[in-house]
Scaffold this active site. Structure first.
Site, short mmCIF file in Angstrom:
data_model
loop_
_atom_site.label_atom_id
_atom_site.label_comp_id
_atom_site.label_asym_id
_atom_site.label_seq_id
_atom_site.Cartn_x
_atom_site.Cartn_y
_atom_site.Cartn_z
N HIS A 189 -9.56 1.07 4.87
CA HIS A 189 -8.30 1.29 5.59
C HIS A 189 -8.54 2.25 6.76
O HIS A 189 -9.33 3.19 6.66
CB HIS A 189 -7.24 1.87 4.64
CG HIS A 189 -5.87 1.81 5.23
ND1 HIS A 189 -5.42 2.71 6.18
CD2 HIS A 189 -4.85 0.93 5.05
CE1 HIS A 189 -4.18 2.38 6.53
NE2 HIS A 189 -3.82 1.30 5.86
N GLU A 249 -6.87 4.58 7.88
CA GLU A 249 -6.60 6.00 7.61
C GLU A 249 -7.80 6.66 6.93
O GLU A 249 -8.07 7.84 7.16
CB GLU A 249 -5.32 6.12 6.76
CG GLU A 249 -4.08 5.83 7.61
CD GLU A 249 -2.89 5.27 6.85
OE1 GLU A 249 -2.88 5.30 5.61
OE2 GLU A 249 -1.97 4.76 7.53
N GLY A 288 2.90 -1.16 4.30
CA GLY A 288 2.93 0.27 3.99
C GLY A 288 4.34 0.73 3.70
O GLY A 288 4.87 0.56 2.60
N GLY A 289 4.99 1.31 4.71
CA GLY A 289 6.31 1.94 4.53
C GLY A 289 7.32 1.09 3.80
O GLY A 289 8.02 1.57 2.90
N SER A 315 3.56 -2.13 10.38
CA SER A 315 5.00 -2.14 10.59
C SER A 315 5.66 -3.45 10.16
O SER A 315 6.64 -3.90 10.77
CB SER A 315 5.35 -1.81 12.05
OG SER A 315 4.93 -0.50 12.37
N ASN A 362 0.87 -1.18 0.00
CA ASN A 362 0.00 0.00 0.00
C ASN A 362 0.91 1.23 0.00
O ASN A 362 1.50 1.55 1.02
CB ASN A 362 -0.89 -0.04 1.26
CG ASN A 362 -1.75 1.20 1.38
OD1 ASN A 362 -1.78 2.05 0.49
ND2 ASN A 362 -2.45 1.32 2.50
N TRP A 363 1.02 1.83 -1.16
CA TRP A 363 1.95 2.97 -1.29
C TRP A 363 1.38 4.25 -0.66
O TRP A 363 2.08 5.25 -0.57
CB TRP A 363 2.28 3.21 -2.76
CG TRP A 363 3.08 2.11 -3.41
CD1 TRP A 363 3.43 0.89 -2.86
CD2 TRP A 363 3.66 2.11 -4.73
NE1 TRP A 363 4.16 0.15 -3.75
CE2 TRP A 363 4.32 0.87 -4.92
CE3 TRP A 363 3.66 3.03 -5.78
CZ2 TRP A 363 4.98 0.55 -6.10
CZ3 TRP A 363 4.32 2.70 -6.97
CH2 TRP A 363 4.98 1.48 -7.11
N LYS A 364 0.12 4.20 -0.28
CA LYS A 364 -0.54 5.36 0.35
C LYS A 364 -0.35 6.61 -0.51
O LYS A 364 -0.30 6.51 -1.74
CB LYS A 364 -0.04 5.54 1.79
CG LYS A 364 -0.21 4.24 2.60
CD LYS A 364 -0.01 4.40 4.07
CE LYS A 364 -0.21 3.05 4.77
NZ LYS A 364 -0.11 3.11 6.23
N GLY A 370 2.64 2.21 10.86
CA GLY A 370 3.60 3.30 10.72
C GLY A 370 4.34 3.64 12.01
O GLY A 370 4.99 4.68 12.10
N GLU A 412 -5.19 -5.10 10.57
CA GLU A 412 -4.20 -4.04 10.78
C GLU A 412 -4.51 -3.30 12.09
O GLU A 412 -5.34 -2.37 12.10
CB GLU A 412 -4.24 -3.03 9.64
CG GLU A 412 -3.86 -3.60 8.29
CD GLU A 412 -3.29 -2.52 7.37
OE1 GLU A 412 -2.20 -2.77 6.83
OE2 GLU A 412 -3.89 -1.45 7.21
P1 13P Z 1 3.06 0.36 7.69
O1 13P Z 1 3.57 -0.91 7.08
O2 13P Z 1 3.77 1.58 7.23
O3 13P Z 1 2.94 0.25 9.19
O4 13P Z 1 1.56 0.54 7.14
C1 13P Z 1 0.67 -0.51 7.23
C2 13P Z 1 -0.54 -0.18 6.46
O5 13P Z 1 -1.31 0.68 6.85
C3 13P Z 1 -0.78 -0.91 5.21
O6 13P Z 1 -2.07 -0.68 4.74
#
Ligand code: 13P
Length: 252
Positions: free
Chosen positions: A95, A97, A234-235, A213, A9-11, A173, A167
């Protein structure tokens, strides 16, 4: 047999040239990784150019959201058909977020899941609890309620095709992962809820990811748990080498 699925997920990251550079770096690193499904979910603006780089590779394209209506006066929104048009196969829905910053409700998420299936997109539904929920012993109850609300418009045939990403919000994050055993317990609880509502066939086929994470250093500890079928990253998905390491840790 559930095929493991690793999704990045590149957000809200990467302009088009940077997105193309990232995917060009990733493609050869995972080219020989058979046995896991690999998905990248760039921002909407990079879907088309990234999708072009994916043709003939073992990576498929995902989006990060959609709107539930087919078309019409919904300024700024993107329909399922528009994503299909660009070669998108998967879509992340619900998600945390989006629940937090866009106030997305479970009812909206249920409508989005239905719209995704109608267009033959495969949803990755995100669920997870806040830290206070976990500290106060409510984590499973919170996730169970999300599932009840989010899945209420789906058939068991559709749930068979679903990916559910557990999640925990406090792990996203933050560098603070869930304990792999706790993530596995939650995955089992999710599968039990699916079994209750949609039957044993759906429970056997639904794929459950862990997200929060995940890194090249810790992914194996999650992916080696029975009942955890992949990761939503994510990251670490923004770094080709890290993401490739995670993909490799999913190969069985
Ligand atoms: P991180 O891997 O940066 O913690 O993010 C997880 C995430 O929200 C994937 O959708």
């Amino acid at each position: 047999m559930r095929v493991p699925i690793i999704a990045g997920n590149w957000k809200m990251n990467k302009t088009v040239p940077k997105a193309v550079a990232l995917i060009q770096e990733l493609v050869p690193l995972v080219a020989h990784s058979q046995g896991a499904e690999i998905v990248v979910c760039p921002p909407f603006t990079a879907l088309y150019p990234v999708g072009r780089e994916l043709s003939g590779t073992n990576i498929v394209l995902g989006a990060q959201n959609l709107f539930w209506a087919d078309q019409g006066a919904y300024t700024g929104e993107i329909s399922a058909a528009m994503l299909v048009d660009l070669g998108v196969s998967y879509v992340i829905l619900g998600h945390s977020e989006r629940r937090a910053y866009q106030g997305e409700t479970d009812t909206q998420i249920a409508n989005k899941l239905q719209a995704a299936f109608k267009a033959a997109l495969r949803p990755i539904l995100c669920v997870g609890e806040h830290l206070t929920d976990r500290e106060q012993g409510r984590a499973q109850a919170v996730v169970e309620t999300q599932l009840e609300e989010d899945l209420k418009l789906l058939s068991s045939e559709q749930v068979r095709q679903l990916v559910i990403a557990y999640e925990p919000i406090w792990a996203i994050g933050t560098g603070r992962c869930a304990e792999p055993a706790d993530a596995a317990d939650m995955a089992q609880m999710i599968r039990n809820v699916v079994a209750d509502k949609f039957g044993p066939g759906a429970a056997a086929e639904v794929r459950i990811q862990y997200g929060g994470s995940v890194s090249g250093a810790n992914s194996h500890s999650f992916l080696s748990q029975a009942g955890i079928d992949g990761a939503l990253v994510g990251g670490a998905s923004l770094k080709a080498e890290d993401f490739a390491t995670i993909v490799k840790s999913a190969l069985r």
